[in-house]
Motif scaffolding. Structure first.
Motif, short mmCIF file in Angstrom:
data_model
loop_
_atom_site.label_atom_id
_atom_site.label_comp_id
_atom_site.label_asym_id
_atom_site.label_seq_id
_atom_site.Cartn_x
_atom_site.Cartn_y
_atom_site.Cartn_z
N GLN A 2 0.71 -1.33 -0.07
CA GLN A 2 -0.04 0.09 -0.19
C GLN A 2 0.89 1.42 0.00
O GLN A 2 1.92 1.52 0.84
N ALA A 3 0.39 2.50 -0.89
CA ALA A 3 1.30 3.48 -0.93
C ALA A 3 0.58 4.51 0.19
O ALA A 3 1.24 5.65 0.27
N SER A 4 -0.58 4.24 0.72
CA SER A 4 -1.22 5.29 1.79
C SER A 4 -1.97 4.35 2.81
O SER A 4 -2.44 3.22 2.53
N ILE A 5 -2.25 4.90 3.85
CA ILE A 5 -2.95 4.41 5.08
C ILE A 5 -3.72 5.34 5.48
O ILE A 5 -3.57 6.72 4.98
N CYS A 6 -5.05 5.39 6.10
CA CYS A 6 -6.02 6.13 6.59
C CYS A 6 -6.26 6.07 8.08
O CYS A 6 -6.32 4.84 8.57
N ILE A 7 -6.00 7.12 8.84
CA ILE A 7 -6.24 7.36 10.39
C ILE A 7 -7.41 8.02 10.45
O ILE A 7 -7.40 9.07 10.09
N ARG A 8 -8.57 7.50 10.82
CA ARG A 8 -9.91 8.30 10.95
C ARG A 8 -10.36 8.68 12.31
O ARG A 8 -10.13 7.75 13.18
N THR B 114 -5.02 11.01 5.82
CA THR B 114 -4.58 10.15 4.90
C THR B 114 -3.17 10.25 5.07
O THR B 114 -2.39 11.23 4.89
N LEU B 115 -2.20 9.20 5.21
CA LEU B 115 -0.89 9.15 5.43
C LEU B 115 -0.31 8.41 4.32
O LEU B 115 -0.37 7.33 3.73
N GLU B 116 0.98 9.19 3.56
CA GLU B 116 1.63 8.58 2.33
C GLU B 116 2.89 7.91 2.73
O GLU B 116 3.60 8.19 3.84
N ARG B 117 3.22 6.93 2.17
CA ARG B 117 4.44 6.21 2.51
C ARG B 117 5.75 6.95 1.92
O ARG B 117 5.92 7.14 0.81
N HIS B 118 6.76 6.98 2.73
CA HIS B 118 7.99 7.55 2.67
C HIS B 118 9.27 6.87 3.19
O HIS B 118 8.86 6.41 4.47
N TRP B 119 10.28 6.47 2.57
CA TRP B 119 11.30 5.98 3.06
C TRP B 119 11.92 6.80 4.21
O TRP B 119 12.20 7.92 4.03
#
Length: 244
Positions: free
Chosen positions: A166-172, A192-197
């Motif tokens: 997944q490239a993103s996850i969501c915390i609601r 919505t959080l995006e994936r970063h190294w």
């Protein structure tokens, strides 16, 4: 000689069997290895560095040891550092996923392994974990074991799924009493959080595109020994402080 038409349930059974076998051998260009650790995990057997996205590679670029590698199955390489051209077998941190032959007490079984390097001719292979299944997507929870061809130490919370991670996850709907301007206010910090190294942890972190100071990150605190002093968890960071 009279030949009768087979019953319809036999035809359906045969058609299902053929479709199932074809699907079982169809592998995507990317797979995702995900999971977590148990509360009492052994730091010497930590699966998290093995997790991430693995991409199909062309084995013709290497002198693969066909005596132990099943060339009828795909070979995947971890590309978690974001360098999509990283195929250097000698580079530290390179990891591979492939199917091995010659497993089991009779040496007739096949299974999938996670390895530090690819099994090429005249090169020692350092295998992290083994899954004693023919189909990669049967390598789900409680199917991985540490080491080569072993059942001694299981890796209960690791699995393989088809496709990219997944490239993103969501915390609601996460509302907290947050310190702001010398006081505290109730604030919804879901995002919505995006994936970063994250170079500092050699793992991914998940960052809000609207507020870079808001992110979900792996944290390891404590020192060895003793191992019990190590605390491993994920934290939600905001304004430089752990919120959750």
């Amino acid at each position: 000689m009279f030949l009768s038409t087979p019953p319809i349930y036999l035809l359906l059974s045969f058609a299902f069997h053929v479709a199932h076998r074809c699907n079982a051998q169809s592998y995507p260009t990317k797979v995702c290895i995900s999971g977590d650790v148990q509360a009492n995990f052994d730091s010497n057997r930590d699966p998290r560095p093995l997790m991430g996205e693995y991409t199909l590679i062309d084995p013709s670029d290497y002198e693969v040891n066909t005596a132990i590698v099943d060339m009828t199955a795909p070979i995947y390489q971890s590309l978690d550092t974001g360098n999509l051209s990283r195929y250097d077998l000698t580079e530290a941190g390179t990891q591979f996923l492939f199917r091995l032959i010659g497993l089991g007490p009779d040496g007739l079984q096949t299974g999938w392994v996670l390895s530090e390097n690819l099994a090429v001719t005249d090169r020692q292979v350092n295998i992290f974990a083994t899954c004693h299944k023919d189909d990669l997507f049967d390598c789900v929870y409680n199917r991985w074991f540490w080491g080569y061809d072993s059942f001694e130490f299981d890796v209960p919370l690791v699995r393989v799924a088809a496709g990219a991670c997944q490239a993103s996850i969501c915390i609601r709907n996460l509302t907290l009493n947050v310190s702001e301007s010398g006081g505290y206010v109730m604030r919804n910090i879901g995002s919505t959080l995006e994936r970063h190294w994250d170079n500092s942890t050699s793992r991914y972190k998940w960052v809000s595109p609207h507020d870079p100071g808001l992110y979900w990150k792996f944290r390891l605190t404590g020192t060895e020994p003793p191992e019990s002093s190590i605390i491993a968890n994920w934290v939600y960071i905001g304004a430089g402080k752990a919120l959750v």
